[in-house]
Design a protein around this motif. Structure first.
Motif, PDB file in Angstrom:
ATOM      1  N   SER A 155       0.810  -1.203   0.000  1.00 46.01           N
ATOM      2  CA  SER A 155       0.000   0.000   0.000  1.00 46.01           C
ATOM      3  C   SER A 155       0.851   1.265   0.000  1.00 46.01           C
ATOM      4  O   SER A 155       2.043   1.209   0.306  1.00 46.01           O
ATOM      5  N   PHE A 156       0.206   2.387  -0.343  1.00 50.94           N
ATOM      6  CA  PHE A 156       0.876   3.694  -0.281  1.00 50.94           C
ATOM      7  C   PHE A 156       0.765   4.237   1.138  1.00 50.94           C
ATOM      8  O   PHE A 156      -0.025   3.786   1.946  1.00 50.94           O
ATOM      9  N   LEU A 157       1.588   5.242   1.382  1.00 48.26           N
ATOM     10  CA  LEU A 157       1.588   5.900   2.683  1.00 48.26           C
ATOM     11  C   LEU A 157       1.755   7.398   2.417  1.00 48.26           C
ATOM     12  O   LEU A 157       2.549   7.784   1.551  1.00 48.26           O
ATOM     13  N   HIS A 158       0.988   8.212   3.141  1.00 45.70           N
ATOM     14  CA  HIS A 158       1.014   9.656   2.862  1.00 45.70           C
ATOM     15  C   HIS A 158       1.354  10.451   4.106  1.00 45.70           C
ATOM     16  O   HIS A 158       1.165   9.973   5.226  1.00 45.70           O
ATOM     17  N   ALA A 159       1.831  11.652   3.855  1.00 43.98           N
ATOM     18  CA  ALA A 159       2.179  12.538   4.974  1.00 43.98           C
ATOM     19  C   ALA A 159       0.891  13.050   5.610  1.00 43.98           C
ATOM     20  O   ALA A 159       0.067  13.644   4.921  1.00 43.98           O
ATOM     21  N   PRO A 160       0.688  12.824   6.926  1.00 46.46           N
ATOM     22  CA  PRO A 160      -0.549  13.251   7.566  1.00 46.46           C
ATOM     23  C   PRO A 160      -0.619  14.768   7.741  1.00 46.46           C
ATOM     24  O   PRO A 160      -1.687  15.318   7.978  1.00 46.46           O
ATOM     25  N   THR A 161       0.531  15.436   7.701  1.00 46.43           N
ATOM     26  CA  THR A 161       0.546  16.888   7.799  1.00 46.43           C
ATOM     27  C   THR A 161       1.770  17.392   7.049  1.00 46.43           C
ATOM     28  O   THR A 161       2.597  16.579   6.618  1.00 46.43           O
ATOM     29  N   SER A 162       1.867  18.697   6.873  1.00 42.12           N
ATOM     30  CA  SER A 162       3.041  19.213   6.172  1.00 42.12           C
ATOM     31  C   SER A 162       4.219  19.287   7.140  1.00 42.12           C
ATOM     32  O   SER A 162       4.031  19.471   8.343  1.00 42.12           O
ATOM     33  N   GLY A 163       5.397  19.145   6.597  1.00 42.17           N
ATOM     34  CA  GLY A 163       6.552  19.169   7.480  1.00 42.17           C
ATOM     35  C   GLY A 163       7.780  18.614   6.787  1.00 42.17           C
ATOM     36  O   GLY A 163       7.824  18.472   5.559  1.00 42.17           O
ATOM     37  N   THR A 164       8.802  18.262   7.601  1.00 46.12           N
ATOM     38  CA  THR A 164      10.062  17.772   7.063  1.00 46.12           C
ATOM     39  C   THR A 164      10.276  16.327   7.516  1.00 46.12           C
ATOM     40  O   THR A 164       9.959  15.994   8.661  1.00 46.12           O
ATOM     41  N   ILE A 165      10.824  15.512   6.630  1.00 48.43           N
ATOM     42  CA  ILE A 165      11.190  14.147   7.028  1.00 48.43           C
ATOM     43  C   ILE A 165      12.465  14.264   7.853  1.00 48.43           C
ATOM     44  O   ILE A 165      13.522  14.637   7.347  1.00 48.43           O
ATOM     45  N   SER A 166      12.390  13.961   9.124  1.00 54.48           N
ATOM     46  CA  SER A 166      13.563  14.145   9.986  1.00 54.48           C
ATOM     47  C   SER A 166      14.389  12.861  10.085  1.00 54.48           C
ATOM     48  O   SER A 166      15.568  12.918  10.421  1.00 54.48           O
ATOM     49  N   ALA A 167      13.785  11.729   9.812  1.00 52.12           N
ATOM     50  CA  ALA A 167      14.556  10.476   9.896  1.00 52.12           C
ATOM     51  C   ALA A 167      13.773   9.355   9.219  1.00 52.12           C
ATOM     52  O   ALA A 167      12.551   9.437   9.106  1.00 52.12           O
ATOM     53  N   ILE A 168      14.498   8.386   8.757  1.00 52.45           N
ATOM     54  CA  ILE A 168      13.888   7.103   8.346  1.00 52.45           C
ATOM     55  C   ILE A 168      14.647   6.042   9.116  1.00 52.45           C
ATOM     56  O   ILE A 168      15.780   5.701   8.779  1.00 52.45           O
ATOM     57  N   GLU A 169      14.063   5.561  10.194  1.00 51.67           N
ATOM     58  CA  GLU A 169      14.813   4.692  11.095  1.00 51.67           C
ATOM     59  C   GLU A 169      13.877   3.676  11.748  1.00 51.67           C
ATOM     60  O   GLU A 169      12.665   3.736  11.592  1.00 51.67           O
TER      61      GLU A 169
ATOM     62  N   LYS B  95      -4.202   6.037  -3.023  1.00 52.72           N
ATOM     63  CA  LYS B  95      -4.618   6.833  -1.869  1.00 52.72           C
ATOM     64  C   LYS B  95      -4.374   6.079  -0.555  1.00 52.72           C
ATOM     65  O   LYS B  95      -4.779   6.531   0.504  1.00 52.72           O
ATOM     66  N   GLY B  96      -3.783   4.937  -0.640  1.00 53.94           N
ATOM     67  CA  GLY B  96      -3.369   4.222   0.574  1.00 53.94           C
ATOM     68  C   GLY B  96      -4.515   3.644   1.368  1.00 53.94           C
ATOM     69  O   GLY B  96      -4.427   3.526   2.593  1.00 53.94           O
ATOM     70  N   ILE B  97      -5.624   3.268   0.672  1.00 44.76           N
ATOM     71  CA  ILE B  97      -6.775   2.757   1.403  1.00 44.76           C
ATOM     72  C   ILE B  97      -6.554   1.280   1.740  1.00 44.76           C
ATOM     73  O   ILE B  97      -6.265   0.470   0.855  1.00 44.76           O
ATOM     74  N   ILE B  98      -6.704   0.957   3.014  1.00 45.44           N
ATOM     75  CA  ILE B  98      -6.647  -0.439   3.436  1.00 45.44           C
ATOM     76  C   ILE B  98      -7.830  -0.700   4.353  1.00 45.44           C
ATOM     77  O   ILE B  98      -8.494   0.237   4.804  1.00 45.44           O
ATOM     78  N   GLY B  99      -8.097  -1.984   4.578  1.00 48.61           N
ATOM     79  CA  GLY B  99      -9.208  -2.333   5.458  1.00 48.61           C
ATOM     80  C   GLY B  99      -8.999  -1.768   6.858  1.00 48.61           C
ATOM     81  O   GLY B  99      -7.963  -2.018   7.480  1.00 48.61           O
ATOM     82  N   MET B 100     -10.001  -1.019   7.355  1.00 48.33           N
ATOM     83  CA  MET B 100      -9.822  -0.337   8.636  1.00 48.33           C
ATOM     84  C   MET B 100     -10.362  -1.178   9.793  1.00 48.33           C
ATOM     85  O   MET B 100     -10.366  -0.735  10.928  1.00 48.33           O
TER      86      MET B 100
END
Lengths: 197, 939
Positions: free
Chosen positions: B73-87, B136-141
Motif C-alpha cells: 500500500s501507499f503511505l502519505h504525509a498526515p501533515t506538512s513538514g520535514t522528514i527528519s529520519a527514516i529509522e 490513496k493508501g486505502i486499506i481495510g480499517m
C-alpha cells in the motif's frame, strides 16, 4: 490321521497361494530406488552444510538408511532428530555435540573487503553467492541456508555469519508456560486482594 | 425500506460492553504532536517503499512511501513538514519489536497538497478506480489491514449476492465506528454507493449491533431520505458478531467454507471506516491520513473518540485524554478481547488502530494462572467458528501440528471467546497463535529447503554437465592430436606424389571412425543420464537430455555414412602401396596407443573400482582399440596384397621397424630405471618384461625386413649392397655402443642378473653384426676386381640366396622365440624345461647352419653384382645423397616442430613420445647422411 494330513495339505496349499500372490506383488509393485531415503531426505533441512560428515543431505539420508546415527544434523536440531526417530521408529537420541537449538544465520560478505576471488562461489552448495572473478561478490540472503561452507575458503575473511534476527513479520507468539508455573496466585482470596489494590 | 432477516451463529459470548464511557464526550481533535511516526508496514503484505529522503519537505497528503508489490500500500504525509529520519522505531505490535518508520516533523502549517478527486469515477473503468484507491493508501480499517483494492479485485471476479458493510463493532469498549457513523453518515452512504458501483452486488446490507441506537437511527433516517436500496440489518449484541464470517452467517445464513474467502460464496465485507475512506479518496481526493480512534479505560479522565492523524504517538493521545499515570496498569492497543498489550506509549497510531485502552488493574487484572483442563466443554460452546478448542489445545501442547491442522486450526479467528469462558483460565488463544506460527514456520522451512535442494541439485547437474563436456572435449582433442602427432612421424622420404590422395582419404576415414567411437561413447553416457533423470522425474533435465541424445544419434548416423563412404575411396589407395603401408603403420600405432590407454584406464579402475567415469572410459577405450584394430587388420590385408616389389616401401618399413626397436629399447630403459628405484614393484617388472618382449619382436621384425629388401636389391645393383654394408656397420657401431653402456651399468650394479644376461645378448648381437659386416666386406672386396661378363650365372643362385636369407631370419626368430619360452619356463619352474632347451639348441643349430649357407651363398652370388658401371653408380649415389640430405633436414624440422609443441603443452605424454621418436629418427638420418658423405669423399 487323515484330518491332520488334510490340515497340513490345506495349510501348504494356502502358503503356496499366498506366496505366489506375494511374489507377484513384489514384482508388480516393485518400487525403483529407495523410498526411505527420499523420506529421510525430505526431513533433513537441505542446508547441504556437511556438518554430519557427508557431502550433502542426501548422502546423509542414505547413510541413515544404512544405519548411521540420526543425531548428526545440527542445522535440523532436535526437531529433525525427533522427526527422524518417528519416521524410522527408533528412539530419539540427543543431538550430537550438545542440544543447542539451531540459530538461523545467513552469510554476509563485507563487500568493500571482497577481492573477487570466487572461492566462496565455488564453495556454496546452492549457488547463493553472486559475483564474478575480480568483481565484488554478494550473498543472496533469501537463498542462503547458513551452512558456513563459504566462510572457510575466503582468503580475506570477509564473510560473516549473521544471525537472522526476529522482525515484526517473522515474530510469533511464544508458547504459554503451562500449568503450575504461577501456582502462588492460585488462592482466590489472594487474587481478590490484589485486584482491589 | 424492508428489514433484512437476521440469523445467528454458533457460540459467542456476552462480555461487559463498557461502550458508554467513551461516548460521553464529543469527537475530539488532538493537537499536532511533536513528531509523527509512520511505520512502513501498516498493512498485511510487503512493507511500503519510501519515496522520500531525510530532509525532504512534504505537504499534507503527499505520498511518502509507495506500494512494494501487489499486496502492499501507499503511505502519505498526515501533515506538512520535514522528514527528519527514516529509522527503526518501536511499533504497535504484540512483539514490541521495532520496524522501519518514516519520522515526520510537522511544520505546523498543515498545508495540503492540491487535491485531485476522481470526479468521473462512474465513467472510467473499475480497474482505474481501484488503482486510484491503491494510490490513496486505502486499506481495510477493521483490524487486519488488508489492502482494499486487492480485496475488491478479488471480489470483482465473482458475482456477488451480498455486499455487507460491517458496522457491528462487537468488541467491548470500542466505539470508534459508532462515532464514525454518527459523524459521517452521509459520507458512509456515499462511500457505500461508490463501492456498490464497483462490485455490483445484488444486496447491500449494513450489519450493525443493536447497542448503537443513535447510529442506527441516523443511518436509517438518511437512507429513507435518499430512498436508497441499502438495507440496515440490526443484529443482537453478541461477541464476536463483528467477525467477518460471523457477520456473514448472521446476515445471510451462509458459512464461508474452511480455507476459502467470502468472495468465493459471492459475498464481500467492508468496514464502515473503509467505506468512508473510499468516499474521501474519490470525491475529495484525500488520501488515508487520519482515522477515528477510541481512547478509553479507567486510567483516562476524559475517555473519548478522537479523529487522529496517523503516526501520532500514543503518549500524545493519552495526554490529550488526561491519563492518570498511577492508575494505569496495562496499556492495550485494540479491544480487551483481541488487542495486545503495549510496552510503552511511544508507539504510533496506525491505519488499523481502532482503540487505545488504558486499563487499571481492576479493569484488566493479570491473567489467572493456567490450570489443568477439566474438559468442561465450555470452550466448544463458545467457539464462534464451531471448532473443538479442547482438541486443538491438546495438539498444540504436544506439538502435533498435523493433527491441529486437520482439526482446522487455521479457521480459528483468535477471538478469545474460549479463553474468556475457560474456568481453568487456560490462555487457549495464545496456544493457538503459537501453533499457527509454528505450522507457518514449518511450511516456510519446507519451502526453503525445497528451494535449497533444487538449487543444490541444479548445481550438481551443472557441474556434471561441465565435467562431461570437458571429457568430451578432451577426447575430441585427443582424436585430433592423434593424426597430428602421427603426421610428423611419417617417414620423410615418402613418395608423396603417388600417395598423396590416398592418405587424405584414409585420414578422413580414420578420423570419422574415431569421431564415431567418441560419439557412440557420448551417446551411451547421455542415455544413461537420461534414464537416471527419468527415474528421478526431473522433467526439465529429461527434455534437455532427450534433445542431446537425439543430436548425438544424428551425429552418429552422419559419421557412419562417412565411415561407410571411406572404404569406397580406399581401393583408390590400394594401388599406391607406400601410402597403404604408411597407413598400416599408423593403424598399428593407433592400436598400440589405444591399448596403452586402455591398460592405464584399467589400472586406474583396479585402484578405484567404483568409479563409474573410469568404467565409461575403459569402455570407450576398448571401443577405440577395436576400431583401431579393425582398421589395422584391414590395412594389413591390403598391404599383403600390395605389390611386394616396391623396394622403397620395404625400406620404409625397415626404418619404421628400426624406430620401433629404438622406441622399445627407450621404453625398456625407462622401465628398468623405474625398477631400479623401486625393485619391489611387480607392475614395473611386468612392464619391463613386456617391453623386453616388444623390443625383441621389433628387433626380429627389423632383422627380417632388413634382410628381405637387401636380398631383393642385391642382384639389382651394387649400391644396394653397399647400403647393406653400411647398415651392417651402423649395426655394429650401435651394438658396440649399447654393449659399452650396458657394461657400464653392470659395473654399477653387478648383482643385476638381468643386465648380465643382456650384456651377453648384446655381445652376441655385436658378434653377429660383426660377422655380417665381415661377410659383406668379403664379397665387396672380392667383387671389385671382377668382370661384368659373368652377370648371367648368378641369376639362378640369386633365388636360392634370397630363400636362404629368409630361412635364416626365420630361424633366428625361432631361436629367439624358443629362448623366450625357455626363460619363461625357467621362471615358472616348468618341467618341460629340458625339451625346450633341446628345441632352442636345435633351432640355434639350424640358424647357424643357415647363416653359414647364406654367407657362402652371398659370397658366391654377390660377386657379379659388384660389376655395375661406375658412372651410373655415381649418379645414383648422388641422387641418394641428395635424398638423404632432404630426409635429414625434414627430420630436423620435425624435431623442432615437436619441441615447439611440447613447449606449449609440456604435460602431453603423447608429444613427448613423438619427440623421442623424431629425435631418434633425426639422429639416424644424420648418421646415414654422414656415412654417405664419407663414402663420397672416399671415392
Amino acid at each position: 490321521m487323515m484330518t491332520v494330513l488334510l490340515a497340513i495339505g490345506i495349510l501348504v496349499a494356502l502358503a503356496l497361494v499366498f506366496g505366489a500372490i506375494l511374489g507377484y506383488a513384489n514384482v508388480r509393485f516393485h518400487v525403483e530406488g529407495d523410498p526411505i531415503v527420499d523420506q529421510i531426505d525430505a526431513i533433513l533441512p537441505q542446508t547441504q552444510c556437511g556438518q554430519c560428515g557427508h557431502p550433502g543431505c542426501r548422502p546423509y539420508a542414505e547413510a541413515i538408511s544404512n544405519g548411521e546415527a540420526i543425531n548428526r544434523c545440527p542445522p535440523g536440531g532436535q526437531a529433525t532428530v525427533q522427526a527422524l526417530a518417528d519416521l524410522l521408529d527408533v528412539e530419539a537420541i540427543p543431538l550430537d555435540g550438545g542440544a543447542e537449538e539451531p540459530v538461523q544465520r545467513v552469510a554476509v560478505i563485507r563487500e568493500d573487503e571482497c577481492i573477487g576471488c570466487t572461492k566462496c562461489i565455488q564453495a556454496c552448495p546452492i549457488d547463493a553467492i553472486l559475483g564474478a572473478a575480480k568483481q565484488m561478490h554478494t550473498v543472496i540472503s533469501d537463498e542462503c541456508t547458513g551452512c558456513d561452507l563459504c566462510v572457510e575458503p575466503c582468503p580475506v575473511n570477509c564473510i560473516d555469519m549473521v544471525e537472522v534476527g526476529v522482525t515484526s513479520r517473522t515474530w510469533s507468539w511464544e508458547k504459554p508456560q503451562g500449568v503450575g508455573v504461577q501456582s502462588a496466585q492460585i488462592i482466590a482470596t489472594d487474587r481478590q486482594t490484589e485486584a482491589a489494590q | 425500506m424492508q428489514t433484512p432477516p437476521v440469523y445467528s451463529f454458533h457460540g459467542g459470548i456476552h462480555p461487559p460492553e463498557n461502550k458508554t464511557q467513551s461516548l460521553q464526550l464529543p469527537l475530539g481533535h488532538p493537537s499536532l504532536p511533536r513528531e509523527l511516526i509512520l511505520p512502513l508496514g501498516q498493512h498485511i503484505g510487503q512493507a511500503s517503499r519510501p519515496l522520500v529522503e531525510v530532509g525532504t519537505k512534504v505537504k499534507k497528503g503527499e505520498a511518502v512511501a509507495m506500494n512494494n508489490g501487489f499486496l502492499s500500500s501507499f503511505l502519505h504525509a498526515p501533515t506538512s513538514g520535514t522528514i527528519s529520519a527514516i529509522e527503526t522505531r518501536p511499533i504497535a505490535h504484540p512483539s514490541g519489536l521495532s520496524d522501519l518508520c518514516i519520522i515526520l516533523t510537522p511544520d505546523g502549517a498543515d498545508e495540503w497538497i492540491e487535491l485531485e478527486p476522481l470526479a468521473n469515477w462512474k465513467d472510467i473503468s473499475k480497474t482505474d478506480v481501484l488503482a486510484f484507491l491503491s494510490e490513496k493508501g486505502i486499506i481495510g480499517m477493521g483490524g487486519a489491514g488488508f489492502p482494499t483494492q486487492v480485496k475488491l479485485q478479488g471480489a470483482h471476479k465473482h458475482t456477488l449476492s451480498h455486499f455487507i458493510i460491517n458496522a457491528a463493532e462487537c468488541e467491548p469498549y470500542i466505539t470508534a465506528d459508532d462515532m464514525l457513523i454518527r459523524e459521517k453518515t452521509l459520507e458512509l452512504v456515499l462511500g457505500i454507493e461508490i463501492l456498490q458501483h464497483i462490485v455490483e452486488a445484488d444486496n447491500v446490507v449494513i450489519g450493525i449491533e443493536d447497542n448503537k441506537p443513535t447510529a442506527i437511527a441516523a443511518l436509517q433516517q438518511l437512507l429513507r431520505e435518499r430512498q436508497s436500496s441499502i438495507q440496515v440489518a440490526v443484529v443482537p449484541t453478541k461477541y464476536p458478531s463483528g467477525g467477518e464470517k460471523q457477520l456473514i452467517k448472521l446476515l445471510t445464513d451462509k458459512e464461508v467454507p474452511s480455507g476459502q474467502y467470502p468472495a468465493d460464496i459471492g459475498i464481500l465485507c467492508q468496514n464502515v471506516g473503509t467505506c468512508i475512506a473510499v468516499y474521501e479518496a474519490i470525491q475529495q481526493g484525500r488520501p488515508l491520513i487520519s482515522r477515528f480512534t477510541t481512547l478509553t479505560g479507567d486510567a483516562l479522565k476524559a475517555p473519548q473518540n478522537v479523529e487522529v492523524l496517523l503516526g501520532t504517538p500514543i503518549d500524545h493521545l493519552l495526554a490529550y485524554a488526561d491519563l492518570q499515570e498511577n492508575k494505569l496498569s496495562r496499556l492495550v492497543m485494540g479491544g480487551p478481547m483481541m488487542g495486545f498489550t503495549l510496552d510503552s506509549g511511544n508507539v504510533p497510531v496506525v491505519k488499523t488502530t481502532n482503540c487505545v485502552l488504558a486499563a487499571t488493574k481492576k479493569e484488566l487484572p493479570a491473567p489467572y494462572p493456567e490450570q489443568a483442563c477439566i474438559r468442561c466443554g465450555m470452550c466448544e460452546q463458545a467457539c464462534p467458528a464451531s471448532l473443538l478448542p479442547q482438541q486443538l489445545l491438546w495438539f498444540s501442547k504436544s506439538q502435533e501440528l498435523e493433527k491441529a491442522e486437520h482439526y482446522n486450526l487455521f479457521d480459528c479467528i483468535e477471538c478469545g471467546a474460549c479463553s474468556y469462558v475457560c474456568p481453568s483460565s487456560i490462555p487457549l488463544v495464545q496456544y493457538y497463535r503459537h501453533t499457527k506460527a509454528e505450522i507457518r514456520d514449518t511450511r516456510e522451512a519446507a519451502v526453503k529447503s525445497d528451494i535449497a535442494k533444487q538449487r543444490f541439485e541444479a548445481r550438481k547437474a551443472r557441474h556434471e554437465a561441465e565435467a562431461a563436456e570437458k571429457e568430451a572435449k578432451r577426447l575430441a582433442r585427443q582424436g585430433a592430436a592423434k593424426p597430428a602427432a602421427k603426421k610428423p612421424a611419417k617417414p620423410a622420404p615418402e613418395k608423396a606424389d603417388t600417395a598423396a590422395p590416398a592418405p587424405a582419404v584414409d585420414e578422413a576415414a580414420k578420423k570419422a571412425k574415431v569421431d564415431l567411437a567418441i560419439a557412440k561413447a557420448k551417446l551411451k553416457k547421455l542415455e544413461k543420464a537420461l534414464l537416471e533423470a527419468q527415474e528421478k522425474e526431473h522433467t526439465e533435465e529429461i527434455s534437455a537430455l532427450q534433445t542431446q541424445v537425439d543430436e548425438a544419434k544424428k551425429d552418429i548416423v552422419e559419421l557412419e555414412k562417412l565411415v561407410a563412404s571411406a572404404p569406397a575411396a580406399a581401393p583408390v589407395a590400394k594401388t599406391a602401396a607406400p601410402a597403404l603401408s604408411d597407413e598400416a603403420k599408423k593403424a598399428k600405432v593407433d592400436v598400440a596407443l589405444a591399448s596403452t590407454k586402455l591398460k592405464k584406464a584399467e589400472k586406474q579402475l583396479a585402484e578405484d573400482p567404483d568409479n563409474q567415469e573410469l568404467k565409461d572410459k575403459v569402455a570407450g577405450f576398448t571401443a577405440d582399440l577395436k576400431a583401431a584394430q579393425e582398421t589395422f587388420d584391414k590395412l594389413g590385408g591390403d598391404v599383403k596384397t600390395a605389390p611386394a616389389t616396391a623396394k622403397p616401401v620395404l625400406s620404409d618399413e625397415a626404418k619404421k621397424a628400426k624406430v620401433d626397436v629404438a622406441l622399445a629399447s627407450t621404453k625398456l630403459k625407462k622401465a628398468q630405471k623405474q625398477l631400479a628405484e623401486d625393485p619391489d614393484n611387480a607392475e614395473i617388472k611386468a612392464k619391463v618384461a613386456g617391453f623386453e618382449k616388444d623390443l625383441k619382436e621389433a628387433e626380429a621384425r627389423f632383422a627380417k625386413l632388413d634382410s628381405a629388401p637387401t636380398v631383393q636389391a642385391a642382384p639389382a645393383a651394387k649400391p644396394a649392397m653397399s647400403d647393406e654394408y653400411k647398415k651392417a656397420k651402423v649395426d655394429v657401431a650401435l651394438a658396440s655402443t649399447k654393449l659399452k653402456k650396458l657394461q657400464k651399468q653392470l659395473a654399477e650394479d653387478e648383482q643385476n642378473s638381468e643386465l648380465q644376461g643382456k650384456v651377453v645378448e648384446f655381445e652376441k648381437a655385436l658378434k653377429d653384426a660383426e660377422a655380417r659386416l665381415a661377410a659383406l666386406e668379403a664379397p665387396t672386396a672380392a667383387s671389385t676386381p671382377s668382370d661384368s661378363s659373368t652377370v648371367v650365372t648368378p641369376a639362378v643362385d640369386e633365388e636360392a640366396l634370397r630363400k636362404l636369407k629368409i630361412d635364416s631370419a626365420i630361424a633366428k626368430a625361432a631361436v629367439k622365440k624358443a629362448e623366450k619360452a625357455l626363460a619363461k619356463a625357467i621362471e615358472l619352474g616348468s618341467e618341460d624345461k629340458d625339451s625346450l632347451e633341446q628345441q632352442v639348441n636345435k633351432a640355434k643349430a639350424r640358424a647357424e647352419e643357415l647363416e653359414q649357407a647364406l654367407q657362402n651363398g652371398g659370397q658366391a652370388t654377390t660377386k657379379p653384382a659388384e660389376s655395375s658401371d661406375n658412372g651410373a653408380d655415381d649418379a645414383e649415389f648422388k641422387e641418394r645423397l641428395k635424398k638423404q640430405k632432404v630426409a635429414a633436414a625434414l627430420a630436423k624440422a620435425q624435431v623442432n616442430k615437436l619441441k615447439r609443441q611440447l613447449d606449449a603443452d609440456p604435460s602431453s605424454e603423447c608429444l613427448q613420445q613423438a619427440l623421442a621418436v623424431a629425435e631418434q629418427k633425426q639422429q639416424e638420418e644424420e648418421a646415414k647422411l654422414e656415412q654417405l658423405t664419407n663414402t663420397q669423399e672416399n671415392r
